[in-house]
Design an enzyme around this catalytic site. Structure first.
Site: not given
Ligand code: GUN
Length: 292
Positions: A98, A121, A54
Site C-alpha cells: 500500500q 498492482d 481489499k
Molecule cells: N494508494 C492509493 N491507491 C493505491 C493503489 O491502487 N495501490 C496501492 N498499492 N497503493 C495505493
C-alpha cells in the site's frame, strides 16, 4: 442535455462475480486458492481502510487474504525482507504494497523487489516499462487506470482516434492511464499543475480522466459537449446535513458537468469500486499465471 451515468458499482460487481465464479471453478478443480498479500507500513487511517477493504473483497470472492502490517518506524531492511518472504511463499499469488509508505522508505526499491508474476498492482518498473512500449504487454495493468478504461469500454465509448485528456500525472493513476489510452490509439494530452490555460486544453477532450486531487476543479464550461468524463477524485466536502459532516465529491463539478457531458462517472459509485474489482481480477490472473 443530461449525461448518461456510468454505474461503476454495477460494473464492478459484474467483474467481481466473474472473478468469484472462476475462483470457485479453480478451487473445485483442486488448484490452489488465489491469495492476495497486502503490506501496510505505518498507521495512516486511509491506507489501513483501503487494505482492509481489499482483504474483505478477497474473502467475499473466495480468495485467500494475508495482511502484513509493519510499524511506521520499520526499517528499509524489514520491508525488503517482508516482500522477499512473500515472493518466496507459494501460497501468495499477488503482493500489494500500500502506498504511500513512510518517507524514510525507498518506495521505488520496494516496488522493484516484487516478483513480476506477483505484481498485481502493476507498479514494478518492468510492468510499467512494458506498458509504455509499443508491442509489449505488462503482466498486470495498474488497478485504477485499468478500471477507468474498463468503464469507458463498458459504456461503449470509442477510444481509438479520440482526443483524451488526462488531468494529473501520478504514478498510480495519471501516467499509467495515459499509457493505456495511447495503447488503445487515443491521442493523449497529460495536464498538470503547470499546464497553461487548462480549461482550453480540457475543452478539446472527447475523453477526460480527472485525477488531480482538487475538489470539483473541473467546471461544466471546461467540458466539450458529449464528452466522456471519468472522475477519479475522492474529496471530502463539508456538508452539515451528513452524519459524518462531509460528503464525497470528485475532481469534477458533477452538477455542472452532467449538463454538458455525454457520459459521466458519479462520485461515489464510479471509479472507486472499480479499483478493488480490478485488483481481484489481477490477483486471479496471477494465480492463473502461476498455476495454469
Ligand atoms: N494508494 C492509493 N491507491 C493505491 C493503489 O491502487 N495501490 C496501492 N498499492 N497503493 C495505493
Amino acid at each position: 442535455m443530461t449525461a448518461q451515468l456510468i454505474d461503476g458499482k454495477a460494473i464492478a460487481q459484474k467483474v467481481r462475480d466473474e472473478a468469484a465464479a472462476e475462483v470457485a471453478s479453480r478451487t473445485a478443480a483442486g488448484k490452489p486458492q488465489p491469495t492476495l498479500a497486502t503490506v501496510l507500513v505505518g498507521d495512516r487511517t486511509d491506507s489501513a481502510a483501503y487494505v482492509s477493504s481489499k482483504g474483505k473483497a478477497c474473502l467475499e470472492l473466495g480468495m485467500g487474504s494475508i495482511s502484513e502490517h509493519l510499524p511506521a518506524d520499520a526499517t528499509q531492511e524489514q520491508v525488503d525482507a517482508l516482500v522477499k518472504k512473500l515472493n518466496a511463499d507459494p501460497k501468495v499469488s499477488g503482493i500489494l504494497v500500500q502506498l504511500p509508505m513512510p518517507a524514510h522508505i525507498d518506495e521505488e526499491r520496494v516496488l522493484s523487489l516484487i516478483s513480476i508474476e506477483k505484481d498485481v498492482d502493476g507498479f514494478s518498473p518492468i510492468n510499467i516499462g512494458r506498458l509504455a512500449q509499443k508491442g509489449r504487454k505488462p503482466l498486470f495493468v495498474p488497478c485504477t487506470p485499468y478500471g477507468c478504461i474498463y468503464l469507458l469500454e463498458q459504456a461503449g465509448v470509442k477510444i481509438e482516434g479520440a482526443n483524451a485528456v488526462v488531468l494529473g500525472r501520478s504514478n498510480i493513476v495519471g501516467m499509467p492511464a495515459a499509457l493505456l489510452l495511447i495503447g488503445k490509439n487515443a491521442t493523449v494530452t497529460v495536464c498538470h499543475s503547470r499546464t497553461r490555460d487548462l480549461p482550453a486544453v480540457v475543452r478539446q477532450a472527447d475523453i477526460l480522466i480527472a485525477a488531480i486531487g482538487k475538489m470539483e476543479m473541473v467546471r461544466g464550461d471546461w467540458i466539450k459537449p458529449g464528452a466522456a468524463v471519468i472522475d477519479v477524485g475522492i474529496n471530502e466536502k463539508p456538508d452539515a446535513t451528513k452524519k459524518k459532516g462531509y460528503r464525497l465529491v470528485g475532481d469534477v463539478n458533477f452538477e455542472e458537468a452532467v449538463q454538458v457531458a455525454g457520459y459521466i462517472t458519479p462520485v461515489p459509485g464510479g471509479v472507486g469500486p472499480m479499483t478493488i474489482a480490478m485488483l481481484m481480477r489481477n490477483t486471479l490472473r496471477a494465480a492463473q499465471i502461476q498455476n495454469p
